[in-house]
Design a protein around this motif. Structure first.
Motif, PDB file in Angstrom:
ATOM      1  N   HIS A 165      63.277  40.889 -23.272  1.00  0.00           N
ATOM      2  CA  HIS A 165      64.545  39.863 -23.523  1.00  0.00           C
ATOM      3  C   HIS A 165      64.552  38.937 -24.632  1.00  0.00           C
ATOM      4  CE1 HIS A 165      66.410  42.594 -20.820  1.00  0.00           C
ATOM      5  NE2 HIS A 165      65.416  42.360 -19.895  1.00  0.00           N
ATOM      6  N   CYS A 175      72.328  44.776 -24.946  1.00  0.00           N
ATOM      7  CA  CYS A 175      71.143  44.950 -23.888  1.00  0.00           C
ATOM      8  C   CYS A 175      71.718  45.210 -22.418  1.00  0.00           C
ATOM      9  CB  CYS A 175      70.146  44.000 -24.007  1.00  0.00           C
ATOM     10  SG  CYS A 175      68.781  44.189 -23.084  1.00  0.00           S
ATOM     11  N   CYS A 177      70.983  43.222 -20.323  1.00  0.00           N
ATOM     12  CA  CYS A 177      70.915  42.072 -19.809  1.00  0.00           C
ATOM     13  C   CYS A 177      72.306  41.494 -19.953  1.00  0.00           C
ATOM     14  CB  CYS A 177      69.762  41.367 -20.130  1.00  0.00           C
ATOM     15  SG  CYS A 177      69.840  40.710 -21.831  1.00  0.00           S
ATOM     16  N   CYS A 182      68.175  41.978 -28.032  1.00  0.00           N
ATOM     17  CA  CYS A 182      66.897  41.659 -27.189  1.00  0.00           C
ATOM     18  C   CYS A 182      65.806  42.884 -27.713  1.00  0.00           C
ATOM     19  CB  CYS A 182      66.957  41.969 -25.733  1.00  0.00           C
ATOM     20  SG  CYS A 182      68.304  40.702 -25.011  1.00  0.00           S
TER      21      CYS A 182
HETATM   22 ZN   LIG Z   1      68.133  41.596 -22.909  1.00  0.00          ZN
END
Ligand SMILES: [Zn+2]
Length: 323
Positions: A165, A175, A177, A182
């Motif tokens: 990340h 991403c 996340c 990332c």
């Molecule tokens: Zn990420």
């Protein structure tokens, strides 16, 4: 140099790596050789039961140590597993407590799976003889591990090592996340598959590439591209060079910060080998400040899918050495 495992009379070590579907385990002798290598199914809702089953199946009476690696945030100090996307039913469980119940009186160690894989490579694989290592594991996601002066770096609240990340481009692709750009969004298998589909719609796309995309719907994986890359397909080459350069951006930054002896690239995607690693090494040669650092070896991991189990065993040997 890695220590020789000194286990006295109780000379076998057990290491296990808990994944979402199975628990891979090894039994190592005093020289670190794999005597047993196998797996049992993971019960996704019963950590203590799975670990008790592991003890039964392994069948080693009084091993010198037992180490357990697990995907997610693992606290080696408290022995608890925190957030774990692959094992939601194991979150907030006491891994050390379960190990000690199952293997009574034996020194134990727990670690995050990528940290354990790094430790395995440090003792037995691509990181032998090093003191400072960075590992990047390329799979569905992208995991990371850091070893400084022979010690794993876990950081505040065990949050270190989230190399996947690192932001490479804040305007980049989404991403898992929730952020953009990332390393994982370029080099994780989800990101690679997304880019593979994009490339199928460009002028570059070969018939073989379009056929691959048409044939494999949701089951498309980087393994399919690697097959075409081996056959010299230009799109596969472009894809891996792009991803290798993104990996190189991240590796160059890590080398600038940490100056490791070596960077170890593991995980299934790394099997694309030099096609992927050469562009990464080029970026490192150009973007690292220190002249010595520009030649930092970026190498493929050596231990394969049992790396984390082997590293967990090595960590348990150290736990045994200090108790
Ligand atoms: Zn990420």
């Amino acid at each position: 140099m890695p220590k020789t495992l000194d286990l006295g009379s109780k000379n076998l070590l057990v290491g296990a790596d808990v994944g979402g579907t199975n628990v891979k385990y090894v039994v190592l002798d005093a020289a670190g050789r794999r005597q047993v290598q196998d797996s049992i199914p993971t019960d996704p809702s019963d950590p203590a039961g799975t670990i008790a089953r592991l003890a039964e199946v392994v069948g080693v009476r009084e091993p010198a140590g037992v180490g357990l690696a697990c995907a997610g945030i693992v606290s080696p100090a408290t022995g608890f597993l925190g957030r774990s996307p692959n094992l939601p039913g194991w979150e907030n469980s006491d891994l050390t407590g379960a190990l000690q119940a199952a293997f009574s009186g034996v020194p134990t160690a727990v670690a995050n799976d990528v940290n354990a894989a790094l430790y395995g490579e440090f003792h037995h694989g691509a990181g032998r003889g090093c003191r400072h290592l960075v590992m990047i594991a390329l799979g569905t996601g992208v995991g990371g591990g850091l070893l400084v002066d022979g010690k794993l770096v876990t950081g505040f609240a065990d949050g270190a090592g989230e190399i996947g990340h690192m932001t490479l481009d804040p305007e980049g692709p989404p991403c898992t996340c929730g952020n953009r750009g990332c390393l994982e969004s370029y080099c994780g298998s989800v990101g690679l598959v997304r880019r593979a589909r994009e490339l199928a719609g460009t002028d570059l796309a070969t018939d073989a590439w379009k056929a691959m995309i048409a044939e494999h719907g949701s089951d498309l994986t980087p393994r399919h591209f690697a097959e075409l890359a081996a056959a010299g397909d230009i799109v596969a080459t472009v894809l891996f060079v792009e991803a290798g350069r993104r990996l190189g951006q991240a590796v160059a930054s890590l080398v600038n910060v940490l100056a490791p002896d070596r960077v170890v690239i593991g995980g299934g995607v790394a099997q694309a080998g030099d096609l992927f690693l050469l562009p990464c090494r080029e970026l490192v040669a150009r973007h690292v400040m220190s002249e010595a650092g520009r030649g930092t070896p970026v190498v493929a991991a050596e231990l394969g899918p049992f790396a984390a189990a082997m590293g967990a065993a090595a960590l348990a040997a150290e736990a045994g050495a200090v108790t």
